[in-house]
Design an enzyme around this catalytic site. Structure first.
Site, PDB file in Angstrom:
ATOM      1  N   LYS A  96     -10.020  -5.245  -5.171  1.00 34.84           N
ATOM      2  CA  LYS A  96     -10.980  -4.191  -5.496  1.00 34.84           C
ATOM      3  C   LYS A  96     -10.284  -2.904  -5.888  1.00 34.84           C
ATOM      4  O   LYS A  96     -10.894  -2.025  -6.462  1.00 34.84           O
ATOM      5  CB  LYS A  96     -11.995  -3.974  -4.381  1.00 34.84           C
ATOM      6  N   LYS A 144       0.834  -1.218   0.000  1.00 33.34           N
ATOM      7  CA  LYS A 144       0.000   0.000   0.000  1.00 33.34           C
ATOM      8  C   LYS A 144       0.862   1.259   0.000  1.00 33.34           C
ATOM      9  O   LYS A 144       0.467   2.271  -0.566  1.00 33.34           O
ATOM     10  CB  LYS A 144      -0.954   0.008   1.204  1.00 33.34           C
ATOM     11  N   LYS A 196      -3.452 -11.184  -6.999  1.00 33.05           N
ATOM     12  CA  LYS A 196      -4.782 -11.507  -6.463  1.00 33.05           C
ATOM     13  C   LYS A 196      -5.839 -10.562  -7.035  1.00 33.05           C
ATOM     14  O   LYS A 196      -5.531  -9.418  -7.386  1.00 33.05           O
ATOM     15  CB  LYS A 196      -4.786 -11.478  -4.927  1.00 33.05           C
TER      16      LYS A 196
END
Ligand code: ATP
Ligand code: LTN
Length: 334
Positions: free
Chosen positions: A200, A115, A197
């Site tokens: 979203k 992140k 993966k």
């Protein structure tokens, strides 16, 4: 709720649009487990602001997520479904646990590394201590089991370490939680890059199936899904694209790998992709209908939000007071 039931805790962030990965990796397992546990399902809106959010959108997404929990089959009369921000114990316990967590431990977290690379202009302290808030969520409710996808295993290990460290100093305060991974679907991969993966926050909308995608979009995305060389529908490491689609099909139909391989023996990728798409439509359509229906009933959802926050607060406060006493905070005068 009988007292002897073990406790289950889990949560999801109200950021972005939920994907099929979130559903198959987490939500679906929550539903299958909920009868056997005393369950707490949290909308972790405090975690969401570790990445900048539009306030109106966050509020709307948080409500949509809470509604989705119910639509997926979690009965809000039997399970405690609530917003993290309505229970102040989460943040209070997180502060205390911050003082029992090492910088080095947090620096090792791969989600933090990912992140911070993605949001290089906003590497805030909340993003760094995100796993401590997650530990607080879980430990506050003395959870026995935490159903999550594989990507959250590292956070769960850290939660256990923090709990063990705290218990080592102060005695048996926290239950040591176990992760629960579903047999199928614990890691659904991107439809466009099966080494990543399904997420979203992926910029490419074709990489993910969103839970609110309409049937045509779902079928189209599966038709475009990246497959591998050859034409055989076979589960193997050198066929990551096909294997991911087999996993999705297994999770939506309950079939085994052998059954799937047999079903598509002699057929090409085209037939297979269509069947996977249709099986996903079959699962998501009723879910979408139920969301639409529930969303209309504002009074009902409001009453769930109010009652469950009260219940969660009551349970959370019990653990919090115990912890506060252990670390030496002065007693409250009544
Ligand atoms: P983001 O991609 O923005 O980081 P996310 O999709 O990982 O978000 P979370 O709210 O962080 O979503 O995750 C909610 C739950 O869904 C977690 O238990 C997580 O492990 C699970 N999950 C997320 N993505 C997948 C996936 N691709 N396969 C299986 N489970 C997943
Ligand atoms: N970190 C998780 C969401 C999350 C969670 C939790 C999951 C926050 N608190 C407690 C299980 C238990 C995520 O990013 N998927």
């Amino acid at each position: 709720m009988a007292d002897e039931k073990k406790v289950l805790f889990s949560g999801m962030q109200a950021t972005g649009n939920l994907t099929l990965g979130n559903y198959l990796g987490a939500l679906k397992n929550w539903v299958s487990m909920n009868e056997d546990y005393e369950c707490y399902y949290c909308v972790v809106d405090e975690h969401s602001i570790t990445v900048r959010q539009n306030p109106a959108e966050l509020r709307q997404r948080a409500r949509a997520l809470l509604t989705l929990y119910i639509a997926a089959g979690l009965d809000p009369e039997k399970n405690c479904i609530y917003y993290q921000s309505h229970v102040s114990g989460h943040a209070e316990l997180a502060w205390i646990l911050n003082c029992y967590t090492y910088m080095g431990e947090l620096q090792r977290m791969t989600q933090f590394k990912d992140k911070s690379a993605k949001h290089a202009d906003n590497i805030n302290a909340g993003l760094f201590t995100y796993p401590v808030l997650m530990a607080a969520d879980i430990l506050l409710f003395q959870a026995d089991v935490v159903p999550v996808g594989i990507d959250q295993m590292q956070h769960l290990e850290l939660t256990r370490d923090i709990a063990q460290r705290f218990n080592g100093i102060y005695g048996d305060v926290f239950k040591i939680p176990e992760a629960y991974l579903g047999k199928v679907g614990a890691k659904i991969m991107s439809l466009q890059d099966p080494s990543k993966k399904m997420s979203k926050s992926d910029e490419n909308p074709n990489a993910s199936i969103y839970l609110m995608d309409d049937p045509d979009t779902i079928i189209r995305k599966f038709k475009r899904a990246v497959t591998d060389s050859g034409s055989e529908v076979r589960y193997s490491e050198d066929k990551p694209g096909v294997s991911n689609l087999i996993d999705i099909y297994r999770a939506t139909t309950g079939k085994s790998v052998e059954e799937v391989e047999k079903e598509f023996d002699g057929k090409g990728y085209g037939d297979f992709k269509l069947a996977v798409g249709e099986s996903v439509v079959d699962v998501l359509k009723p879910l979408q209908e139920r969301v639409a229906e529930l969303s209309k009933d504002k009074t009902y959802i409001d009453s769930i939000i109010k009652n469950n926050a009260e219940r969660a607060n009551y349970v959370a406060t019990k653990t919090l007071r115990k912890v506060q006493k252990k670390v030496g905070f002065p007693e409250r005068i009544r």
